[in-house]
Design a protein around this motif. Structure first.
Motif, short mmCIF file in Angstrom:
data_model
loop_
_atom_site.label_atom_id
_atom_site.label_comp_id
_atom_site.label_asym_id
_atom_site.label_seq_id
_atom_site.Cartn_x
_atom_site.Cartn_y
_atom_site.Cartn_z
N LEU A 1 0.70 -1.17 -0.12
CA LEU A 1 -0.10 -0.08 0.10
C LEU A 1 1.02 1.26 -0.22
O LEU A 1 1.80 1.43 0.89
CB LEU A 1 -1.01 0.21 1.22
CG LEU A 1 -2.03 1.06 1.31
CD1 LEU A 1 -2.94 0.74 0.03
CD2 LEU A 1 -2.67 0.83 2.62
N MET A 2 0.76 2.04 -1.11
CA MET A 2 1.60 3.08 -1.10
C MET A 2 0.74 4.45 -1.58
O MET A 2 -0.28 4.35 -2.49
CB MET A 2 2.55 3.05 -2.28
CG MET A 2 3.55 1.72 -1.68
SD MET A 2 5.18 1.38 -2.66
CE MET A 2 5.96 3.11 -2.23
N SER A 3 1.39 5.55 -1.38
CA SER A 3 0.72 6.84 -1.89
C SER A 3 1.57 7.55 -3.00
O SER A 3 2.64 7.73 -2.93
CB SER A 3 0.82 7.76 -0.59
OG SER A 3 0.25 9.26 -0.97
N TRP A 4 0.85 7.87 -3.85
CA TRP A 4 1.33 8.73 -5.18
C TRP A 4 1.25 10.19 -4.61
O TRP A 4 0.11 10.53 -4.62
CB TRP A 4 0.71 8.41 -6.31
CG TRP A 4 1.37 9.12 -7.50
CD1 TRP A 4 0.79 10.21 -8.20
CD2 TRP A 4 2.57 9.07 -8.26
NE1 TRP A 4 1.62 10.72 -9.14
CE2 TRP A 4 2.78 9.96 -9.15
CE3 TRP A 4 3.76 8.23 -8.03
CZ2 TRP A 4 3.91 10.01 -9.97
CZ3 TRP A 4 4.99 8.25 -8.56
CH2 TRP A 4 4.76 9.18 -9.78
N ARG A 5 2.31 10.98 -4.42
CA ARG A 5 2.21 12.13 -4.00
C ARG A 5 3.52 13.05 -4.41
O ARG A 5 4.46 12.73 -4.61
CB ARG A 5 1.89 12.19 -2.54
CG ARG A 5 3.19 11.69 -1.64
CD ARG A 5 3.17 12.02 -0.31
NE ARG A 5 2.91 13.38 -0.05
CZ ARG A 5 2.94 13.88 1.24
NH1 ARG A 5 2.56 13.23 1.87
NH2 ARG A 5 2.58 15.40 1.39
N HIS A 6 3.09 14.40 -4.36
CA HIS A 6 4.15 15.39 -4.59
C HIS A 6 4.89 16.07 -3.46
O HIS A 6 4.03 16.16 -2.43
CB HIS A 6 3.26 16.39 -5.43
CG HIS A 6 4.14 17.64 -5.74
ND1 HIS A 6 4.41 18.85 -5.09
CD2 HIS A 6 5.14 17.63 -6.74
CE1 HIS A 6 5.15 19.74 -5.84
NE2 HIS A 6 5.66 18.86 -6.74
N THR B 1 -2.76 9.66 -2.65
CA THR B 1 -3.89 8.85 -3.12
C THR B 1 -3.21 7.52 -3.02
O THR B 1 -2.02 7.11 -3.63
CB THR B 1 -4.02 9.05 -4.86
OG1 THR B 1 -4.53 10.37 -5.28
CG2 THR B 1 -5.14 7.98 -5.07
N PHE B 2 -3.77 6.54 -2.10
CA PHE B 2 -2.96 5.26 -1.59
C PHE B 2 -3.67 4.32 -2.71
O PHE B 2 -4.76 4.46 -3.29
CB PHE B 2 -3.39 4.93 -0.35
CG PHE B 2 -2.47 5.62 0.56
CD1 PHE B 2 -1.31 4.95 0.93
CD2 PHE B 2 -2.49 6.83 1.00
CE1 PHE B 2 -0.25 5.54 1.84
CE2 PHE B 2 -1.86 7.56 2.00
CZ PHE B 2 -0.48 6.60 2.26
N GLU B 3 -2.73 3.41 -2.99
CA GLU B 3 -3.18 2.33 -4.17
C GLU B 3 -2.32 1.14 -3.57
O GLU B 3 -1.25 1.08 -2.98
CB GLU B 3 -2.67 2.86 -5.54
CG GLU B 3 -3.51 3.73 -6.17
CD GLU B 3 -2.97 4.18 -7.61
OE1 GLU B 3 -2.62 3.24 -8.24
OE2 GLU B 3 -3.14 5.26 -7.91
N TRP B 4 -2.82 -0.12 -3.96
CA TRP B 4 -2.19 -1.34 -3.52
C TRP B 4 -1.18 -1.32 -5.09
O TRP B 4 -1.68 -1.54 -6.15
CB TRP B 4 -3.12 -2.53 -3.79
CG TRP B 4 -3.82 -2.39 -2.27
CD1 TRP B 4 -5.08 -2.01 -2.15
CD2 TRP B 4 -3.23 -2.83 -1.13
NE1 TRP B 4 -5.15 -2.15 -0.77
CE2 TRP B 4 -4.12 -2.69 0.00
CE3 TRP B 4 -1.92 -3.20 -0.45
CZ2 TRP B 4 -4.12 -2.95 1.30
CZ3 TRP B 4 -1.79 -3.51 0.58
CH2 TRP B 4 -2.72 -3.44 1.81
N VAL B 5 0.13 -1.56 -4.86
CA VAL B 5 1.02 -1.56 -5.95
C VAL B 5 1.84 -3.00 -5.70
O VAL B 5 2.06 -3.46 -4.76
CB VAL B 5 2.24 -0.55 -5.73
CG1 VAL B 5 3.37 -0.59 -6.77
CG2 VAL B 5 1.67 0.90 -5.62
#
Length: 192
Positions: A64-69, A148-152
């Motif tokens: 579980l990770m977040s794509w962020r700036h 935005t968290f997504e399962w990678v």
């Protein structure tokens, strides 16, 4: 390999004074003496310790990770959930709280992986990295500015690192640690 401490190679601090401080960061000047005998002022930076968690799904195939700036270096990247320790918290309590606040999931059990200093030459900022295998959904995220968290897919992580999509030191250390534990050599040694 164990090495005894060599007192002849130790840097000696003769004191330190703050030149700037607030609740997030302290910049200081330390009066240091190096092994050659030279003495000078050395900048120091002290920040609150942080905790982050590698959150794996039940199968251990996704993280579980977040794509962020991040505005300071002006980069977009994938990051693990994590944050700064509150004064009354242990690193494990912070790790669990941050996972729940940022993702809406509660870790079942936390395992401490490693504690490291990301910039050991001038900065005091311990990073405590944890692992959880499986989480329970307990609600919606309450921290809304964490990306935005997504399962990678864990199998995609080496490529994401190679392409510069994971640049945060805590995320790199945690993910590389987990990948090393799950690699073919690690699986073979656990099977023996």
């Amino acid at each position: 390999m164990t090495r005894p401490q060599d007192q002849d190679a130790r840097w000696i601090s003769h004191g330190e004074r703050p030149v700037y401080e607030n609740e997030w960061i302290t910049v200081g000047l330390a009066d240091v003496e190096v092994p050659s005998g030279e003495r000078f002022e050395h900048h120091t930076v002290t920040m609150k310790p942080a905790a982050m968690t590698v959150v794996l799904d039940d199968a251990g195939e996704h993280v579980l990770m977040s794509w962020r700036h991040r505005f300071v270096p002006d980069v977009w990247n994938w990051e693990l959930p994590g944050g700064l320790l509150d004064p009354d918290e242990t690193p494990a309590e912070t790790a669990a709280r941050e996972v729940e606040e940022e993702t809406g999931y509660r870790p079942r059990r936390l395992e401490h992986l490693v504690t490291f200093e990301p910039m050991i030459g001038m900065v005091r900022n311990a990073h405590h990295v944890f692992l959880t295998r499986g989480v329970e959904r307990v609600g919606e995220a309450t921290e809304l500015n964490e990306g935005t968290f997504e399962w990678v897919a864990l199998s995609d992580v080496p490529e994401l690192i190679a392409k510069g999509r994971i640049t945060n030191s805590g995320s790199l250390v945690g993910l590389l640690h987990v990948l090393a534990l799950s690699g073919p050599d690690a699986r073979a040694s656990r099977a023996e």
